[in-house]
Design an enzyme around this catalytic site. Structure first.
Site, PDB file in Angstrom:
ATOM      1  N   PHE A  63       0.823  -1.218   0.000  1.00  0.00           N
ATOM      2  CA  PHE A  63       0.000   0.000   0.000  1.00  0.00           C
ATOM      3  C   PHE A  63       0.857   1.269   0.000  1.00  0.00           C
ATOM      4  CE2 PHE A  63      -4.413  -1.689   1.601  1.00  0.00           C
ATOM      5  CZ  PHE A  63      -4.551  -2.398   0.421  1.00  0.00           C
ATOM      6  N   ARG A  64       2.169   1.118   0.016  1.00  0.00           N
ATOM      7  CA  ARG A  64       3.115   2.218  -0.264  1.00  0.00           C
ATOM      8  C   ARG A  64       3.100   3.378   0.721  1.00  0.00           C
ATOM      9  NH1 ARG A  64       5.734  -1.285  -3.360  1.00  0.00           N
ATOM     10  NH2 ARG A  64       4.845  -1.598  -5.423  1.00  0.00           N
ATOM     11  N   HIS A 232       4.914 -15.696  -2.918  1.00  0.00           N
ATOM     12  CA  HIS A 232       4.754 -15.778  -4.380  1.00  0.00           C
ATOM     13  C   HIS A 232       5.570 -16.861  -5.099  1.00  0.00           C
ATOM     14  CE1 HIS A 232       8.217 -13.163  -3.831  1.00  0.00           C
ATOM     15  NE2 HIS A 232       7.497 -12.091  -3.631  1.00  0.00           N
ATOM     16  N   ASP A 305       0.097 -10.068  -3.954  1.00  0.00           N
ATOM     17  CA  ASP A 305       1.306  -9.264  -4.159  1.00  0.00           C
ATOM     18  C   ASP A 305       0.945  -7.990  -4.935  1.00  0.00           C
ATOM     19  OD1 ASP A 305       3.888  -8.371  -4.048  1.00  0.00           O
ATOM     20  OD2 ASP A 305       4.718  -9.852  -5.421  1.00  0.00           O
ATOM     21  N   HIS A 309       2.453   0.714  -9.109  1.00  0.00           N
ATOM     22  CA  HIS A 309       3.529   1.635  -9.518  1.00  0.00           C
ATOM     23  C   HIS A 309       2.924   2.661 -10.462  1.00  0.00           C
ATOM     24  CE1 HIS A 309       6.802  -0.661  -7.762  1.00  0.00           C
ATOM     25  NE2 HIS A 309       6.338  -1.749  -8.332  1.00  0.00           N
ATOM     26  N   PRO A 323       9.525  -3.724 -10.763  1.00  0.00           N
ATOM     27  CA  PRO A 323       8.689  -4.905 -10.969  1.00  0.00           C
ATOM     28  C   PRO A 323       7.389  -4.785 -10.178  1.00  0.00           C
ATOM     29  CG  PRO A 323      10.367  -5.387  -9.328  1.00  0.00           C
ATOM     30  CD  PRO A 323      10.618  -3.977  -9.806  1.00  0.00           C
ATOM     31  N   GLY A 324       6.337  -5.375 -10.688  1.00  0.00           N
ATOM     32  CA  GLY A 324       5.093  -5.426  -9.912  1.00  0.00           C
ATOM     33  C   GLY A 324       3.876  -5.101 -10.739  1.00  0.00           C
TER      34      GLY A 324
HETATM   35  O1  DOR Z   1       6.985  -7.552  -8.363  1.00  0.00           O
HETATM   36  C1  DOR Z   1       7.212  -7.221  -7.196  1.00  0.00           C
HETATM   37  N1  DOR Z   1       6.935  -5.994  -6.758  1.00  0.00           N
HETATM   38  N2  DOR Z   1       7.772  -8.115  -6.378  1.00  0.00           N
HETATM   39  C2  DOR Z   1       8.197  -7.774  -5.160  1.00  0.00           C
HETATM   40  O2  DOR Z   1       8.681  -8.623  -4.463  1.00  0.00           O
HETATM   41  C3  DOR Z   1       8.102  -6.381  -4.690  1.00  0.00           C
HETATM   42  C4  DOR Z   1       7.000  -5.685  -5.358  1.00  0.00           C
HETATM   43  C5  DOR Z   1       7.021  -4.200  -5.156  1.00  0.00           C
HETATM   44  O3  DOR Z   1       7.227  -3.752  -4.028  1.00  0.00           O
HETATM   45  O4  DOR Z   1       6.762  -3.468  -6.102  1.00  0.00           O
HETATM   46 ZN    ZN Z   2       5.497  -8.332  -2.581  1.00  0.00          ZN
END
Ligand code: DOR
Ligand code: ZN
Length: 423
Positions: A63-64, A232, A305, A309, A323-324
């Site tokens: 949730f940043r 994951h 997960d 972003h 990533p994410g």
């Molecule tokens: O894809 C991912 N994004 N994997 C992670 O382990 C961290 C996460 C992120 O915090 O953006």
């Molecule tokens: Zn994660």
């Protein structure tokens, strides 16, 4: 009063799997019977053709907050959660600063309560600043409300520190969850090492970066007798390792994300970094192994997960792109697809999305039972909808699923006796 009429109720904890009406008074389930006539002044919700189940718990979301609330915050994250049928989420500690102090743990809990849409719980870092060197004050963090420990986003690379962390967390009745990635093996890898990465010239990330760490953690758990949770899980070899560790009596549990059971590395074919995620999207064989492992109980939990972003960040070229992908609103339709394809039944869906994740963090799973506060999800298992910017409640829209059709839609989410989401 609220009457949920003609819905099909699925609650594995109470052995219910049938059409039954639910009467809710002042937030509490007061009657559970076939064909309840609505008392005067009752709001009747027609739940025919809908499934009603205990609401979902996601033990892995980002949730940043604090530090990167331009990507997501506890309000927008909570909105996405309840729209996905979730009423409990566990926030990851890879914030700025990292959640490694009791005051930060309390901050998340208070902010979650202030928003009030769902239960927002924090996990805490295993090591100070998530730097992998020095253990956090686990006992104090647990007392402040941290539900488990993880350096997620990063692995705990040092095996000695991991062993100490498992022993310490286990001794206070908690556990460590690991993001399994040997950074020396993953290096600058971006996409799963295979034909697609080779054809597109993308830096490869070999599956053994994950598999060796899964094996290490299972072995440490076995020798210490302490629990470990694998975040994951994404590979077929990982599934084999966990099968073996469980057979050996290790206290290992594992989660899988909706994207790892639904998408492959073919998502890279349009060179879009929306496909970039850690661990990376794998191959068909991996997906198949993960699906069967979820069906058989080798994998215990679905966790999203959910990793928001900003658009500009995901538009960068593959090395710089973080990533994410977001996931809270897509988990149910993706897991439902596995029910439709007969990997498992609706009961198992509720186990892996509601019962098991709640139990894993020490909560009593929500229950559809007289006397309980209504904490439930009503969904239409066959409604088709398109993923677009408007339906996404999250502040960030980063998903490779944009524009695609999914089947299965949350209609109502009840938390603490109240309707917190209505489609
Ligand atoms: O894809 C991912 N994004 N994997 C992670 O382990 C961290 C996460 C992120 O915090 O953006
Ligand atoms: Zn994660």
């Amino acid at each position: 009063m609220v009457l949920l009429k003609n819905g099909h109720v699925v609650d594995p904890t109470n052995n219910i799997n049938k059409k039954i009406d639910i009467l809710i008074d002042s937030g509490k389930i007061v009657k559970l019977e076939e064909n309840i006539d609505p008392p005067p002044k009752t709001q009747v919700i027609d739940a025919s053709e809908k499934i009603i189940c205990p609401s979902f718990t996601d033990i892995h979301v980002h949730f940043r907050d604090p530090g990167q609330t331009y990507k997501e915050d506890i309000y927008t994250g909570s909105k996405a959660a309840v729209a996905g049928g979730y009423t409990t989420v566990v926030c990851m500690p890879n914030t700025l600063p990292a959640l490694d102090e009791p005051s930060l743990i309390r901050y998340i809990i208070e902010k979650g309560e202030e928003v009030g849409l769902c239960r927002v719980l924090p996990s805490a870092a295993v090591t100070k600043g998530r730097k992998g060197k020095e253990l956090t004050e686990m006992s104090l963090l647990k007392d402040a409300g941290a539900v488990y420990f993880t350096d997620d986003g990063s692995p705990v690379m040092d095996a000695h520190i991991m062993r100490k962390a498992m022993e310490y967390a286990g001794s206070i009745g908690s556990f460590v969850a690991d993001h399994c990635e040997d950074l020396n093996l993953s290096k600058d890898g971006v996409a799963h090492e295979g034909e697609i990465a080779a054809a597109l010239g993308l830096p490869p990330l070999p599956p053994e970066a994950e598999d060796t760490m899964v094996a290490r953690d299972c072995i440490l758990s076995m020798h210490t007798g302490m629990p470990v949770h694998i975040c994951h899980l994404s590979t077929k070899v990982g599934v084999e390792i966990i099968t073996w560790a469980k057979a050996m009596g290790a206290k290992v549990t594992a989660e899988v994300t909706p994207h790892h059971i639904y998408l492959t590395d073919e998502e890279w074919l349009d060179f879009d970094c929306k496909a970039k995620v850690s661990p990376p999207l794998r191959e068909h064989e991996d997906i198949e192994a993960l699906r069967w492992a979820l069906a058989s109980g080798i994998i215990d939990i679905v966790a999203t997960d959910h990793a928001p972003h900003a658009h500009q960040e995901k538009m960068q070229e593959h090395h710089h792109c973080p990533p994410g992908m977001i996931g809270l609103q897509f988990a149910l339709p993706i897991v439902l697809e596995l029910v439709r394809k007969d990997y498992f039944d609706m009961n198992r869906l509720v186990e892996v999305m509601s019962v098991n994740p709640a139990k894993k963090i020490g909560l009593k799973p929500p229950q559809i039972k007289e006397g309980e506060l209504a904490e439930l999800t009503v969904f239409d298992p066959s409604e088709s909808w398109e993923v677009n910017e408007e339906v996404i409640q999250s502040k960030s829209k980063n998903t490779p699923l944009m524009g695609r059709k999914l089947i299965g839609k949350v209609k109502y989410t009840f938390f603490n006796g109240k309707i917190v989401y209505r489609d």
